[in-house]
Scaffold this active site. Structure first.
Site, PDB file in Angstrom:
ATOM      1  N   PRO A   2      -8.418 -25.659  14.359  1.00 59.63           N
ATOM      2  CA  PRO A   2      -9.205 -25.887  13.223  1.00 59.63           C
ATOM      3  C   PRO A   2      -8.477 -25.348  11.914  1.00 59.63           C
ATOM      4  O   PRO A   2      -7.929 -24.350  11.906  1.00 59.63           O
ATOM      5  CB  PRO A   2     -10.809 -25.247  13.278  1.00 59.63           C
ATOM      6  N   LYS A  33     -13.754 -21.963  19.153  1.00 59.89           N
ATOM      7  CA  LYS A  33     -12.337 -21.900  19.375  1.00 59.89           C
ATOM      8  C   LYS A  33     -11.994 -20.452  18.796  1.00 59.89           C
ATOM      9  O   LYS A  33     -12.371 -19.908  17.889  1.00 59.89           O
ATOM     10  CB  LYS A  33     -11.501 -23.037  18.034  1.00 59.89           C
ATOM     11  N   ILE A  65      -8.932 -30.429  16.509  1.00 59.72           N
ATOM     12  CA  ILE A  65      -8.833 -31.085  17.915  1.00 59.72           C
ATOM     13  C   ILE A  65      -9.825 -31.136  18.635  1.00 59.72           C
ATOM     14  O   ILE A  65     -10.542 -30.168  19.254  1.00 59.72           O
ATOM     15  CB  ILE A  65      -7.479 -30.610  18.545  1.00 59.72           C
ATOM     16  N   ASN A  98     -14.832 -33.422   4.075  1.00 56.47           N
ATOM     17  CA  ASN A  98     -14.444 -34.419   5.242  1.00 56.47           C
ATOM     18  C   ASN A  98     -14.058 -33.766   6.475  1.00 56.47           C
ATOM     19  O   ASN A  98     -13.382 -32.808   6.395  1.00 56.47           O
ATOM     20  CB  ASN A  98     -13.030 -35.164   4.596  1.00 56.47           C
TER      21      ASN A  98
END
EC number: 5.3.2.1
Length: 115
Positions: A2, A33, A65, A98
């Site tokens: 991230p 994560k 991801i 976003n």
């Protein structure tokens, strides 16, 4: 992997000590994560307006991801807008975030990719 990027017109002097570390830990918890893979980039002092005013605002992006989608993004928005409000005094209605779900083959790291 991230990666959270914050572009803001808030001055550098108003970004509290430890803010990036706090974002890292909160994102690690929210995404599940490891913190060692999370990157945070805060870009203060930007020439920006939102709704036609120069009041504090932020344009952000979260790349990951996986772990990107409807319900997850709503949770991230609540968390991140809360942190930006509490720490940088940016009203949540002056923040856009976003979200990008990255393909592992398109993310390079440590001389290779995550694929």
């Amino acid at each position: 992997m991230p990666m959270f990027i914050v572009n803001t017109n808030v001055p550098r002097a108003s970004v509290p000590e430890g803010f990036l570390s706090e974002l890292t830990q909160q994102l690690a918890q929210a995404t599940g994560k490891p913190a060692q893979y999370i990157a945070v980039h805060v870009v203060p002092d930007q020439l920006m307006t939102f709704s036609g005013t120069n009041d504090p605002c932020a344009l952000c992006s979260l790349h990951s991801i996986g772990k990107i989608g409807g319900a997850q993004n709503r949770n991230y928005s609540k968390l991140l807008c809360g942190l930006l409000s509490d720490r940088l005094h940016i009203s949540p209605d002056r923040v856009y975030i976003n979200y990008y779900d990255m393909n592992a083959a398109n993310v390079g790291w440590n001389g290779s990719t995550f694929a």
